[in-house]
Design a protein around this motif. Structure first.
Motif, PDB file in Angstrom:
ATOM      1  N   ALA A  17       0.820  -1.161  -0.118  1.00 25.40           N
ATOM      2  CA  ALA A  17      -0.039  -0.058   0.009  1.00 25.40           C
ATOM      3  C   ALA A  17       0.841   1.114  -0.132  1.00 25.40           C
ATOM      4  CB  ALA A  17      -0.782   0.052   1.173  1.00 25.40           C
ATOM      5  N   GLU A  18       1.977   1.190   0.757  1.00 18.76           N
ATOM      6  CA  GLU A  18       2.947   2.378   0.798  1.00 18.76           C
ATOM      7  C   GLU A  18       3.404   2.842  -0.620  1.00 18.76           C
ATOM      8  OE1 GLU A  18       5.908   1.150   3.438  1.00 18.76           O
ATOM      9  OE2 GLU A  18       4.819   1.423   5.132  1.00 18.76           O
ATOM     10  N   ILE A  20       1.771   1.887  -3.531  1.00 17.37           N
ATOM     11  CA  ILE A  20       0.887   2.548  -4.390  1.00 17.37           C
ATOM     12  C   ILE A  20       0.472   3.993  -4.072  1.00 17.37           C
ATOM     13  CG2 ILE A  20      -1.694   2.292  -4.919  1.00 17.37           C
ATOM     14  CD1 ILE A  20      -1.324  -0.762  -4.949  1.00 17.37           C
ATOM     15  N   ALA A  21       0.524   4.166  -2.682  1.00 20.37           N
ATOM     16  CA  ALA A  21       0.148   5.611  -2.162  1.00 20.37           C
ATOM     17  C   ALA A  21       1.143   6.610  -2.607  1.00 20.37           C
ATOM     18  CB  ALA A  21       0.482   5.665  -0.802  1.00 20.37           C
ATOM     19  N   GLY A  22       2.526   6.002  -2.833  1.00 26.48           N
ATOM     20  CA  GLY A  22       3.741   7.079  -3.392  1.00 26.48           C
ATOM     21  C   GLY A  22       3.115   7.349  -4.876  1.00 26.48           C
ATOM     22  N   LEU A  23       2.952   6.102  -5.593  1.00 25.63           N
ATOM     23  CA  LEU A  23       2.586   6.531  -7.171  1.00 25.63           C
ATOM     24  C   LEU A  23       1.607   7.369  -7.210  1.00 25.63           C
ATOM     25  CD1 LEU A  23       2.583   5.628 -10.082  1.00 25.63           C
ATOM     26  CD2 LEU A  23       0.962   3.612  -9.517  1.00 25.63           C
ATOM     27  N   VAL A  24       0.388   7.262  -6.586  1.00 25.51           N
ATOM     28  CA  VAL A  24      -0.781   8.135  -6.620  1.00 25.51           C
ATOM     29  C   VAL A  24      -0.199   9.707  -6.100  1.00 25.51           C
ATOM     30  CG1 VAL A  24      -3.121   8.722  -5.995  1.00 25.51           C
ATOM     31  CG2 VAL A  24      -2.467   6.355  -6.388  1.00 25.51           C
ATOM     32  N   ARG A  25       0.520   9.656  -5.227  1.00 26.03           N
ATOM     33  CA  ARG A  25       0.914  10.992  -4.798  1.00 26.03           C
ATOM     34  C   ARG A  25       1.653  11.674  -5.986  1.00 26.03           C
ATOM     35  NH1 ARG A  25       2.650   8.402   0.138  1.00 26.03           N
ATOM     36  NH2 ARG A  25       0.966   8.696   1.708  1.00 26.03           N
ATOM     37  N   ARG A  26       2.506  11.066  -6.780  1.00 29.07           N
ATOM     38  CA  ARG A  26       3.334  11.469  -7.764  1.00 29.07           C
ATOM     39  C   ARG A  26       2.370  11.726  -9.135  1.00 29.07           C
ATOM     40  NH1 ARG A  26       6.459   7.378  -6.294  1.00 29.07           N
ATOM     41  NH2 ARG A  26       6.083   6.157  -7.934  1.00 29.07           N
ATOM     42  N   ALA A  27       1.443  10.724  -9.463  1.00 27.57           N
ATOM     43  CA  ALA A  27       0.695  10.779 -10.707  1.00 27.57           C
ATOM     44  C   ALA A  27      -0.829  10.418 -10.276  1.00 27.57           C
ATOM     45  CB  ALA A  27       0.974   9.500 -11.321  1.00 27.57           C
ATOM     46  N   PRO A  28      -1.622  11.497  -9.739  1.00 28.10           N
ATOM     47  CA  PRO A  28      -3.009  11.459  -9.350  1.00 28.10           C
ATOM     48  C   PRO A  28      -4.082  10.783 -10.179  1.00 28.10           C
ATOM     49  CG  PRO A  28      -2.212  13.586  -8.865  1.00 28.10           C
ATOM     50  CD  PRO A  28      -1.215  12.854  -9.880  1.00 28.10           C
ATOM     51  N   THR A  29      -3.726  10.373 -11.549  1.00 29.73           N
ATOM     52  CA  THR A  29      -4.430   9.987 -12.421  1.00 29.73           C
ATOM     53  C   THR A  29      -3.876   8.716 -12.736  1.00 29.73           C
ATOM     54  OG1 THR A  29      -3.716  11.050 -14.396  1.00 29.73           O
ATOM     55  CG2 THR A  29      -5.419  12.012 -13.047  1.00 29.73           C
ATOM     56  N   ALA A  30      -3.301   7.925 -12.248  1.00 26.10           N
ATOM     57  CA  ALA A  30      -2.461   6.623 -12.384  1.00 26.10           C
ATOM     58  C   ALA A  30      -3.710   5.605 -12.790  1.00 26.10           C
ATOM     59  CB  ALA A  30      -1.629   6.275 -11.442  1.00 26.10           C
ATOM     60  N   ALA A  46      -4.941  -1.559   4.054  1.00 28.31           N
ATOM     61  CA  ALA A  46      -3.905  -0.628   4.581  1.00 28.31           C
ATOM     62  C   ALA A  46      -4.234   0.735   3.812  1.00 28.31           C
ATOM     63  CB  ALA A  46      -2.629  -1.162   4.270  1.00 28.31           C
ATOM     64  N   LEU A  47      -4.208   0.695   2.420  1.00 27.27           N
ATOM     65  CA  LEU A  47      -4.329   1.888   1.825  1.00 27.27           C
ATOM     66  C   LEU A  47      -5.504   2.735   2.230  1.00 27.27           C
ATOM     67  CD1 LEU A  47      -3.071   3.221  -0.810  1.00 27.27           C
ATOM     68  CD2 LEU A  47      -4.556   1.970  -2.305  1.00 27.27           C
ATOM     69  N   ASP A  51      -3.188   8.619   3.164  1.00 28.93           N
ATOM     70  CA  ASP A  51      -3.788   9.836   2.956  1.00 28.93           C
ATOM     71  C   ASP A  51      -3.839  10.217   1.502  1.00 28.93           C
ATOM     72  OD1 ASP A  51      -1.146   9.935   2.255  1.00 28.93           O
ATOM     73  OD2 ASP A  51      -0.668  11.847   3.437  1.00 28.93           O
ATOM     74  N   PRO A  52      -3.554   9.450   0.479  1.00 30.08           N
ATOM     75  CA  PRO A  52      -3.289  10.002  -1.151  1.00 30.08           C
ATOM     76  C   PRO A  52      -5.103  10.006  -1.548  1.00 30.08           C
ATOM     77  CG  PRO A  52      -2.979   7.552  -0.777  1.00 30.08           C
ATOM     78  CD  PRO A  52      -2.677   7.943   0.664  1.00 30.08           C
ATOM     79  N   ALA A  53      -5.082  11.244  -2.227  1.00 28.86           N
ATOM     80  CA  ALA A  53      -6.573  11.272  -2.734  1.00 28.86           C
ATOM     81  C   ALA A  53      -6.439  10.337  -3.976  1.00 28.86           C
ATOM     82  CB  ALA A  53      -6.890  12.801  -3.165  1.00 28.86           C
TER      83      ALA A  53
END
Length: 242
Positions: A17-18, A20-30, A46-47, A51-53
């Motif tokens: 989950a950590e 994936i959260a990092g990916l979404v913070r970098r690329a919100p439309t992943a 866990a995800l 906090d990622p939107a």
């Protein structure tokens, strides 16, 4: 290939989950490839606490049973809605699952494959692994070049999945699944496994011969693979892990 070993499946899910959260913070439309079954559930749990939107994330399910629609509790569309869309706050309009009630399942499979390409491909594909080495519903043998298609499920797969149904006889015999060629086009493969029952399949996928007779061995050919395993699932591996 990177192998991350943890003590429990919950810890493996949290580590995944950590990532994936990092990916979404970098690329919100992943674009995420979404798996069902028991292996990814700790990841989704866990995800949900991070906090990622995720409202702009796009998603494509790996597979769906033929004959089951989204109103059926056993359909993967229903599982994805419950465990992923609602739990993580994804936009339902941005998440697609093959239509198990499609009048023309072969056309539905081809259209689903095209939609993935039209979205720019999958950034990160979440995967489990079957005891017989299947990825998604690609049963052995499956061509490494196969695309999203209609498949017949192996008896062992139906038996493994019977725990979600009243009996093995209630598990549908066919499904629409992303093909191995479709899966291999994802830019990052993330495979989760936990429990001693998956140890043999994991070892064969990671260290055995690369062969279409064991579909999960495809991961050895992919340039970017991360495995998150609990200690039981990793117990038969010879190679180093972190």
């Amino acid at each position: 290939m990177k192998i991350i070993e943890t003590v429990t499946g919950a810890e493996a899910g949290a580590r995944a989950a950590e990532l994936i959260a990092g990916l979404v913070r970098r690329a919100p439309t992943a674009v995420l490839g979404l798996a069902t079954g028991s292996s990814p559930l700790p990841l989704y749990a866990a995800l949900a606490g991070m906090d990622p939107a995720l409202g702009r994330v796009r998603g494509f399910s790996l597979d769906e049973y033929l004959g089951l629609g989204p109103a059926d509790e056993m359909s993967y569309a229903r599982v994805i809605r419950r465990e992923v869309i609602e739990r993580l706050g994804l936009d339902p309009a941005l998440v697609r699952t093959p239509d198990g009630l499609a009048e023309d399942p072969i056309r539905e499979a081809a259209d689903f494959d095209r939609r993935i390409r039209d979205a720019g491909g999958i950034d990160l594909q979440i995967l489990g692994i079957g005891s017989n080495g299947h990825l998604a519903f690609n049963e052995p043998p499956s061509a490494f070049t196969s695309r999203t298609r209609v498949v017949e499920l192996a008896a062992s797969t139906r038996l493994d999945n019977a725990r979600f149904f009243d009996s093995a006889a209630d598990v549908p015999s066919h499904a629409i699944t992303q093909g191995l060629g479709t899966i291999a086009e994802a830019r990052h493969l993330l495979l989760l496994a936990h429990g001693e029952g998956k140890a043999g399949a994991v070892a064969r996928a990671v260290e055995g011969p690369v062969t279409e007779d064991f579909p999960a061995s495809l991961i050895q050919r992919h340039p970017h693979v991360t495995l998150f395993l609990d200690s039981a699932a990793a117990s038969r591996l010879q190679r180093a892990r972190v």
